[in-house]
Design a protein around this motif. Structure first.
Motif, PDB file in Angstrom:
ATOM      1  N   GLN A 155      -7.379  -0.268   3.595  1.00 25.08           N
ATOM      2  CA  GLN A 155      -7.132   0.862   4.723  1.00 25.08           C
ATOM      3  C   GLN A 155      -7.041   0.034   6.133  1.00 25.08           C
ATOM      4  N   GLU A 180       3.077   5.381  -1.147  1.00 24.56           N
ATOM      5  CA  GLU A 180       1.859   5.037  -1.549  1.00 24.56           C
ATOM      6  C   GLU A 180       1.077   3.995  -0.608  1.00 24.56           C
ATOM      7  N   GLN A 183       0.095   5.417   2.980  1.00 21.74           N
ATOM      8  CA  GLN A 183      -1.332   6.294   2.856  1.00 21.74           C
ATOM      9  C   GLN A 183      -2.605   5.643   2.679  1.00 21.74           C
ATOM     10  N   ARG A 184      -2.235   4.233   2.415  1.00 18.77           N
ATOM     11  CA  ARG A 184      -3.638   3.758   1.980  1.00 18.77           C
ATOM     12  C   ARG A 184      -3.830   2.183   3.055  1.00 18.77           C
ATOM     13  N   THR A 185      -3.003   2.142   3.890  1.00 23.88           N
ATOM     14  CA  THR A 185      -3.290   1.158   4.724  1.00 23.88           C
ATOM     15  C   THR A 185      -3.104   1.396   6.376  1.00 23.88           C
ATOM     16  N   GLN A 258      -5.240  -5.392  -4.842  1.00 19.97           N
ATOM     17  CA  GLN A 258      -5.075  -3.809  -4.665  1.00 19.97           C
ATOM     18  C   GLN A 258      -3.759  -3.662  -4.553  1.00 19.97           C
TER      19      GLN A 258
END
Length: 326
Positions: A155, A180, A183-185, A258
Motif C-alpha cells: 500500500q 486489483e 486498490q492496493r498500492t 505480493q
C-alpha cells in the motif's frame, strides 16, 4: 569514453548505446520531420529506430564479428545467429513517446551468453542517464551503485505498468488486473517504455512493475539490472524463465511476492480453475450493468406513467387588485 571499471563487452555496449543516443537526440530537435510508419495498430517505427539499430549493430560487430543479434527491427538478419553470444537490442524503446515529443524513451542492449543475460545497458538520451549491469558485479546508474526500493508494504508502493495497445489484446482483463493493483498500492504509473520501467525499479525510483505482451528486447537488459540491484523478475506465476513468455513482473523481493500473489491468476500459466474464476469475475460486472440498465428503464417507465396519470394543473388566477401588498 570507456570505463576501466566495466567489463570489456559492457564498455563496447555503452559505446554503441551512446552512438544510438546521439542519433536519437539529433532527431528529437525536429521530431516533426521524422518519417514514421506503422507496423500494426498503435505500433510505430521511425527512420530513427532503424538508424539507431544500425549504429548499435555496426559498433558491436566491429568489436565482435562472430556474435549474433536479436533486434527489434531487423530480427536475426545480421551476425551469426548460431553464436553462443547473442546481443538483444531495442534501439528506441518508447517510439510512440518519441514521435510525440514526450521525453520518456531509451536505448536497450543486453548480451545473452548461452541463453543467460550477462551484460546490460539502458541509456536514456534525454537525461543522459546510463544504467549498466554485469552479472555478479551489481547494477549502476552513471557509475553510482543502485539498489531496489526498501519498501515492503504494497500500500506504500509505486508500481509501473504498460497498457495494452495491440489489436486482439484483452482490455477487460487488463483493466481488472490494474484495478486489483491500484486498490492496493500508493499509485500506478504508465510511462510508456518497459526497459526504462525496469531500470527505474532497479534504481528504487518505483517499487515494482508488471506488463504483458512484452518481447525479449523489451525486458532483457532491464531484467539483469533488477536482479543485480537485489530485486526479482519473473512471469506472473513467479517463475524466473520469463524472457520469451510475454509477461513480466519485477520488484524488490517482498513487493515482488505480493505482486505475484495478485497477478498469478491472470497468467497464461495459471491453473484451469484460476482461469475460470477470472472469466467468471469478468462476466459479473457485465451482468450487474445489465441489471442496473433494466432498473433504470423501469424507473423511467414508471416516471412516464406517473406523469401521464397526473391531473392537469389548475390554472392560476391573476392576483386581484385588493391582494396587492401595497
Amino acid at each position: 569514453m570507456s570505463s576501466p571499471h566495466l567489463h570489456p563487452m559492457l564498455n563496447v555496449a555503452v559505446k554503441a548505446a551512446r552512438a544510438a543516443g546521439a542519433i536519437i537526440n539529433r532527431a528529437a530537435l525536429d521530431v516533426e520531420a521524422v518519417r514514421v510508419s506503422q507496423k500494426q495498430v498503435n505500433d510505430f517505427v521511425t527512420e530513427v529506430d532503424h538508424a539507431s539499430e544500425r549504429a548499435i549493430i555496426d559498433t558491436l560487430l566491429e568489436a565482435y564479428p562472430g556474435h549474433g543479434f536479436l533486434a527489434e527491427e531487423s530480427g536475426q538478419t545480421r551476425g551469426n545467429k548460431d553464436s553462443d553470444f547473442i546481443w538483444i537490442i531495442d534501439p528506441l524503446d518508447g517510439t510512440t513517446n518519441f514521435i510525440h515529443g514526450f521525453p520518456v524513451y531509451c536505448v536497450s542492449i543486453a548480451l545473452a551468453v548461452r541463453g543467460k543475460i550477462e551484460q546490460a545497458v539502458i541509456y536514456d538520451p534525454t537525461r543522459n542517464d546510463l544504467f549498466t549491469a554485469s552479472k555478479g558485479r551489481g547494477a549502476f546508474l552513471n557509475d553510482r551503485r543502485i539498489r531496489v526500493s526498501k519498501r515492503t508494504r504494497l500500500q506504500e508502493c509505486l508500481i509501473s505498468t504498460g497498457f495494452p495497445f495491440r489489436k486482439g489484446d484483452n482490455f477487460p482483463l487488463y483493466l481488472q488486473m490494474m484495478g486489483e493493483v491500484m486498490q492496493r498500492t500508493a499509485g500506478l504509473r504508465r510511462p510508456g517504455a518497459a526497459a526504462l520501467d525496469l531500470a527505474y525499479v532497479a534504481a528504487g525510483f518505483s517499487d515494482g512493475f508488471f506488463e504483458t505482451g512484452l518481447q525479449p528486447w523489451d525486458v532483457a537488459a532491464g531484467s539483469l539490472l533488477v536482479t543485480e540491484a537485489g530485486g526479482l523478475v519473473g512471469n506472473f506465476t513467479g517463475e524466473a524463465d520469463f524472457l520469451h513468455q510475454k509477461e513480466c513482473v519485477a520488484g524488490a523481493p517482498r513487493v515482488y511476492g505480493q505482486l505475484v500473489s495478485l497477478l498469478s491468476k491472470y497468467s497464461k500459466f495459471a491453473s484451469a480453475g484460476e482461469k475460470a474464476a477470472v472469466r467468471q469475475k469478468l462476466a459479473q460486472p457485465q451482468a450487474g450493468q445489465a441489471v442496473d440498465e433494466a432498473a433504470d428503464d423501469a424507473r423511467a417507465a414508471a416516471e412516464q406513467g406517473r406523469e401521464a396519470a397526473a391531473p392537469a394543473a389548475e390554472p392560476t388566477e391573476p392576483p386581484r387588485a385588493d391582494d396587492a401588498p401595497f
